[in-house]
Design an enzyme around this catalytic site. Structure first.
Site, PDB file in Angstrom:
ATOM      1  N   LYS A  85      -5.170   7.104  18.987  1.00 15.70           N
ATOM      2  CA  LYS A  85      -6.022   8.051  17.824  1.00 15.70           C
ATOM      3  C   LYS A  85      -6.300   7.474  17.547  1.00 15.70           C
ATOM      4  CE  LYS A  85      -3.134   9.483  13.689  1.00 15.70           C
ATOM      5  NZ  LYS A  85      -3.113   8.601  12.909  1.00 15.70           N
ATOM      6  N   ALA A 101       1.792  13.117   5.300  1.00 15.52           N
ATOM      7  CA  ALA A 101       2.008  12.646   4.194  1.00 15.52           C
ATOM      8  C   ALA A 101       0.308  12.945   3.226  1.00 15.52           C
ATOM      9  CB  ALA A 101       2.515  11.081   4.086  1.00 15.52           C
ATOM     10  N   ASN A 152      -4.590   3.740  10.813  1.00 18.98           N
ATOM     11  CA  ASN A 152      -5.491   4.176  11.369  1.00 18.98           C
ATOM     12  C   ASN A 152      -6.686   3.107  11.586  1.00 18.98           C
ATOM     13  OD1 ASN A 152      -3.948   6.314  12.321  1.00 18.98           O
ATOM     14  ND2 ASN A 152      -4.985   8.164  10.817  1.00 18.98           N
ATOM     15  N   GLY A 167       0.820  -1.036   0.142  1.00 19.59           N
ATOM     16  CA  GLY A 167      -0.136  -0.026   0.191  1.00 19.59           C
ATOM     17  C   GLY A 167       1.141   1.906   0.303  1.00 19.59           C
ATOM     18  N   GLY A 203       2.537   5.040   2.412  1.00 21.07           N
ATOM     19  CA  GLY A 203       3.960   3.777   1.677  1.00 21.07           C
ATOM     20  C   GLY A 203       4.588   5.046   1.190  1.00 21.07           C
TER      21      GLY A 203
HETATM   22  P1  NAD Z   1      -3.451   6.869   0.293  1.00 20.12           P
HETATM   23  O1  NAD Z   1      -5.444   7.317  -0.226  1.00 20.12           O
HETATM   24  O2  NAD Z   1      -2.260   7.873  -0.013  1.00 20.12           O
HETATM   25  O3  NAD Z   1      -3.139   5.845  -0.215  1.00 20.12           O
HETATM   26  C1  NAD Z   1      -3.451   4.240   0.660  1.00 20.12           C
HETATM   27  C2  NAD Z   1      -3.878   3.977  -1.087  1.00 20.12           C
HETATM   28  O4  NAD Z   1      -5.162   4.492  -1.778  1.00 20.12           O
HETATM   29  C3  NAD Z   1      -2.561   3.168  -1.895  1.00 20.12           C
HETATM   30  O5  NAD Z   1      -3.191   1.966  -2.326  1.00 20.12           O
HETATM   31  C4  NAD Z   1      -3.098   4.301  -2.895  1.00 20.12           C
HETATM   32  O6  NAD Z   1      -1.650   4.302  -4.159  1.00 20.12           O
HETATM   33  C5  NAD Z   1      -4.024   4.410  -3.452  1.00 20.12           C
HETATM   34  N1  NAD Z   1      -4.584   5.809  -3.748  1.00 20.12           N
HETATM   35  C6  NAD Z   1      -4.356   7.046  -3.144  1.00 20.12           C
HETATM   36  N2  NAD Z   1      -5.117   7.694  -4.208  1.00 20.12           N
HETATM   37  C7  NAD Z   1      -5.603   7.022  -5.051  1.00 20.12           C
HETATM   38  C8  NAD Z   1      -5.870   7.536  -6.810  1.00 20.12           C
HETATM   39  N3  NAD Z   1      -6.609   8.852  -7.012  1.00 20.12           N
HETATM   40  N4  NAD Z   1      -6.902   6.239  -7.065  1.00 20.12           N
HETATM   41  C9  NAD Z   1      -6.464   5.090  -7.153  1.00 20.12           C
HETATM   42  N5  NAD Z   1      -6.066   4.493  -6.068  1.00 20.12           N
HETATM   43  C10 NAD Z   1      -5.328   5.678  -5.221  1.00 20.12           C
HETATM   44  O7  NAD Z   1      -3.620   6.603   2.181  1.00 20.12           O
HETATM   45  P2  NAD Z   1      -2.406   6.843   3.241  1.00 20.12           P
HETATM   46  O8  NAD Z   1      -2.694   8.669   3.643  1.00 20.12           O
HETATM   47  O9  NAD Z   1      -0.658   6.727   2.952  1.00 20.12           O
HETATM   48  O10 NAD Z   1      -3.122   5.956   4.953  1.00 20.12           O
HETATM   49  C11 NAD Z   1      -2.684   4.805   4.825  1.00 20.12           C
HETATM   50  C12 NAD Z   1      -3.102   4.591   5.938  1.00 20.12           C
HETATM   51  O11 NAD Z   1      -2.775   5.303   6.907  1.00 20.12           O
HETATM   52  C13 NAD Z   1      -4.812   4.270   6.368  1.00 20.12           C
HETATM   53  O12 NAD Z   1      -5.044   3.573   7.022  1.00 20.12           O
HETATM   54  C14 NAD Z   1      -4.710   6.074   7.024  1.00 20.12           C
HETATM   55  O13 NAD Z   1      -5.608   6.532   8.081  1.00 20.12           O
HETATM   56  C15 NAD Z   1      -3.664   6.192   8.091  1.00 20.12           C
HETATM   57  N6  NAD Z   1      -2.158   7.101   8.410  1.00 20.12           N
HETATM   58  C16 NAD Z   1      -2.072   8.153   7.311  1.00 20.12           C
HETATM   59  C17 NAD Z   1      -1.821   9.107   7.601  1.00 20.12           C
HETATM   60  C18 NAD Z   1      -1.579  10.279   6.707  1.00 20.12           C
HETATM   61  O14 NAD Z   1      -0.717  11.356   6.899  1.00 20.12           O
HETATM   62  N7  NAD Z   1      -1.855  10.141   5.242  1.00 20.12           N
HETATM   63  C19 NAD Z   1      -1.234   9.430   8.840  1.00 20.12           C
HETATM   64  C20 NAD Z   1      -1.120   8.770  10.033  1.00 20.12           C
HETATM   65  C21 NAD Z   1      -2.036   7.555   9.493  1.00 20.12           C
END
Ligand code: NAD
Length: 317
Positions: free
Chosen positions: A184, A128, A102, A7, A12
């Site tokens: 959290k 991020a 989360n 992911g 990631g």
């Molecule tokens: P994200 O939405 O950026 O990515 C998650 C997945 O969705 C990835 O596989 C990504 O490639 C896909 N994705 C994102 N945009 C897309 C699109 N337009 N089309 C198709 N696929 C798409 O998620 P994240 O923010 O990295 O969060 C991952 C986990 O970490 C979640 O459980 C989140 O709650 C947690 N988290 C996030 C943050 C943060 O700041 N982003 C902080 C702490 C915890």
């Protein structure tokens, strides 16, 4: 070590990028075709506190073949079971799997795929965002806490914490990580879900006594259910934590607002307020606020006919 990021969205990419700056090998796994193509063609672009472009291997989860030493799970919560199914081929007897999503209850899902002694549970306050395919925006400093699910295998957790610290990710091995995970989730389940439903910033949520009352009621439900499950939670301490966070992030639209309102993406509500409601039902504890909020978020998802789209620059909480 060979580290896979299962992911490779915003978080990631942060973890993959930072670990790639050590002497460990990183492979990103993802299913978003444009993101994979962008990283393959032009590398992963990093902006924010650091400006960089790195060449990192990325592929679909089903295409990975080499056995992993460590897999870091960073899907959205609803993508987790499919990801675990898709990476079966790279999970060996010694492969450690760290979950930093989360939300609540992920260990119950992971147990179906990974032996307990190889599971590490954690929580992070790093943030991020994605600016577009192949482009992560990284700002601010964070930390993370993790623990081996099997108390007899703490050594694995310490080793992974050491690896993450080589990547400057400020990891701490924690003998009792569950309260941090719940705390959290409580922040996400109170401020994030309400700001998404009310289409407001965190500061705006607290401009009325009614907003404050709803937040306090949600915190109370989380704490009551968590305690009934045996998690050591202190309602006063969590309330103070939520209030402190709200002051620091007053002008911020939290992640669920970004997902639901701004980008029309499915939310993680079922693993926050929804999880508390489900657990409450099993325990015979009423959680009317969590239930209503979950139903309202699902109604909004339905109204918006949500399919998923781009993450935004501003990070999660
Ligand atoms: P994200 O939405 O950026 O990515 C998650 C997945 O969705 C990835 O596989 C990504 O490639 C896909 N994705 C994102 N945009 C897309 C699109 N337009 N089309 C198709 N696929 C798409 O998620 P994240 O923010 O990295 O969060 C991952 C986990 O970490 C979640 O459980 C989140 O709650 C947690 N988290 C996030 C943050 C943060 O700041 N982003 C902080 C702490 C915890």
């Amino acid at each position: 070590m060979l580290v896979y990021i299962a992911g490779s969205g915003a978080m990631g990419c942060r973890f993959g990028y930072q670990i790639s700056q050590t002497n460990h090998e990183v492979i990103l796994l993802d299913n978003w075709a444009e993101h994979i193509a962008a990283i393959k063609d032009k590398g992963l672009t990093i902006t924010g506190d650091v400006e960089d472009n790195v060449s990192l291997p990325i592929m679909k989860p089903t295409e990975a073949t080499r056995e992993a030493d460590l897999i870091i799970l960073f899907t959205k919560a609803m993508q987790l079971p499919q990801m675990l199914q898709d990476i079966k081929g790279i999970i060996g007897q010694e492969t450690k799997v760290l979950c930093l999503l989360n939300g609540l209850g992920h260990e119950d899902v992971i147990r179906h795929y990974i032996p307990v002694h190889n599971i590490l549970m954690g929580v992070t306050v790093w943030t991020a965002g994605l600016k577009g395919p192949g482009h992560a925006h990284l700002q601010g400093v964070g930390a993370l806490n993790l623990q081996s699910l099997d108390p007899a295998n703490q050594e694995a957790g310490h080793q992974v914490a050491e690896l993450l610290n080589q990547a400057k990710l400020n990891a701490t091995y924690d003998d009792n990580v569950l309260p941090h995970i719940w705390r959290k989730a409580c922040v996400n389940g109170s401020m994030n879900s309400l700001c998404a439903l009310l289409d407001c910033t965190i500061g705006e949520l607290f401009t009325s006594q009614d907003g404050l009352k709803i937040v306090n009621s949600i915190i109370h439900e989380f704490v009551t259910v968590g305690k009934a499950e045996g998690v050591e939670l202190n309602e006063e301490e969590i309330t103070t934590y939520v209030m402190d966070t709200s002051v620091k992030a007053a002008h911020h639209y939290p992640s669920m607002h970004q997902d639901l309102v701004q980008n029309h993406r499915k939310t993680e509500i079922d693993f926050l307020n929804g999880a508390v409601n489900t657990k409450g039902q099993k325990l015979g504890i009423e959680t009317p606020y969590c239930r209503l909020i979950t139903e309202m978020v699902h109604t909004k998802e339905k109204i918006l006919n949500i399919n998923g789209s781009l993450s935004t620059v501003v990070g999660d909480l």
